[in-house]
Motif scaffolding. Structure first.
Motif, short mmCIF file in Angstrom:
data_model
loop_
_atom_site.label_atom_id
_atom_site.label_comp_id
_atom_site.label_asym_id
_atom_site.label_seq_id
_atom_site.Cartn_x
_atom_site.Cartn_y
_atom_site.Cartn_z
N ASP A 22 0.74 4.96 0.79
CA ASP A 22 -0.09 5.98 1.44
C ASP A 22 0.21 7.38 0.93
OD1 ASP A 22 0.06 4.23 4.58
OD2 ASP A 22 -1.46 4.16 3.02
N LYS A 71 0.84 -1.19 0.00
CA LYS A 71 0.00 0.00 0.00
C LYS A 71 0.88 1.25 0.00
CE LYS A 71 -3.67 2.11 2.68
NZ LYS A 71 -4.40 2.04 3.92
N CYS A 128 0.08 8.45 -2.14
CA CYS A 128 -0.66 8.82 -3.34
C CYS A 128 -1.97 9.52 -3.03
CB CYS A 128 -0.95 7.59 -4.20
SG CYS A 128 0.51 7.00 -5.05
N GLY A 129 -2.73 9.01 -2.11
CA GLY A 129 -4.04 9.58 -1.85
C GLY A 129 -4.94 9.39 -3.07
N GLU A 130 -5.98 10.16 -3.14
CA GLU A 130 -6.92 10.10 -4.27
C GLU A 130 -6.55 11.19 -5.26
OE1 GLU A 130 -9.57 8.05 -4.89
OE2 GLU A 130 -8.91 6.86 -3.17
N CYS A 131 -6.26 10.80 -6.49
CA CYS A 131 -5.89 11.79 -7.49
C CYS A 131 -6.33 11.29 -8.86
CB CYS A 131 -4.39 12.03 -7.46
SG CYS A 131 -3.88 13.31 -8.62
N PHE A 132 -7.35 11.91 -9.42
CA PHE A 132 -7.86 11.52 -10.72
C PHE A 132 -8.38 12.77 -11.41
CE2 PHE A 132 -11.60 10.54 -13.30
CZ PHE A 132 -11.03 9.72 -14.24
N THR A 133 -7.95 12.99 -12.63
CA THR A 133 -8.44 14.11 -13.42
C THR A 133 -9.14 13.55 -14.65
OG1 THR A 133 -6.58 15.47 -12.69
CG2 THR A 133 -7.79 16.22 -14.63
N CYS A 177 1.30 9.31 -9.16
CA CYS A 177 0.08 8.65 -8.69
C CYS A 177 -1.21 9.28 -9.24
CB CYS A 177 -0.01 8.63 -7.17
SG CYS A 177 1.37 7.83 -6.36
N CYS A 178 -1.13 10.27 -10.09
CA CYS A 178 -2.31 10.94 -10.63
C CYS A 178 -2.49 10.59 -12.10
CB CYS A 178 -2.18 12.45 -10.49
SG CYS A 178 -2.11 12.99 -8.78
#
Length: 149
Positions: free
Chosen positions: A21, A19, A23-28, A119-120
């Protein structure tokens, strides 16, 4: 029982190490494209003035044997624009032909590359072209205004 607990602890340690940690949430999501079809002389929207009917719009991809492309037509508040949000979800090149009834209105070419960095995920557009028609990009709304005769 002791071996089972040891295996369980080892499994959890291995699972936790996979895992990331940081990165987190990243989406474009990819950019969507909107088009307003207007009369070249008067500047009137040709759907609003009744010249064209939204039920007669067809959009196909010339690169894939004229495969139909999903789009929506936004008519609320007489905005009357064609909206395409299916481009750029993956790395792809499209060459769309936009027709209304028997009228070829314009072609739309996009070369999109889906990327992941730090990570995005996002879409990088290598090329975006409106072909076979005069147009103007409204930078405030992001809508391509297509001029027809």
């Amino acid at each position: 029982m002791r071996i089972f607990k040891l295996k369980l602890v080892l499994f959890l340690i291995i699972f936790q190490s996979c895992k990331d940690d940081n990165c987190g949430e990243c989406f474009t999501p990819p950019q969507s494209f909107s088009f307003e079809i207007v009369d070249k002389t008067s500047g009137e929207n040709l759907f609003t003035n009744g010249t064209f009917n939204s039920n007669e719009i067809t959009i196909t991809d010339n690169l894939y044997n004229d495969e139909p492309i999903d789009f929506s037509f936004i008519s609320q508040n007489d905005i009357n624009i064609i909206h395409i949000n299916s481009i750029g979800w993956e790395t792809e090149t499209v060459n769309l032909k936009i027709r209304i009834a028997d009228n070829h209105i314009f072609d739309f070419y996009v070369d999109a590359e889906r990327k992941i960095e730090d990570c995005c995920s996002y879409t990088d557009y290598n090329d975006i072209m409106v072909l076979n028609s005069e147009f103007e990009l409204n930078t405030e709304s992001g809508t391509y205004v297509i001029f027809t005769e």
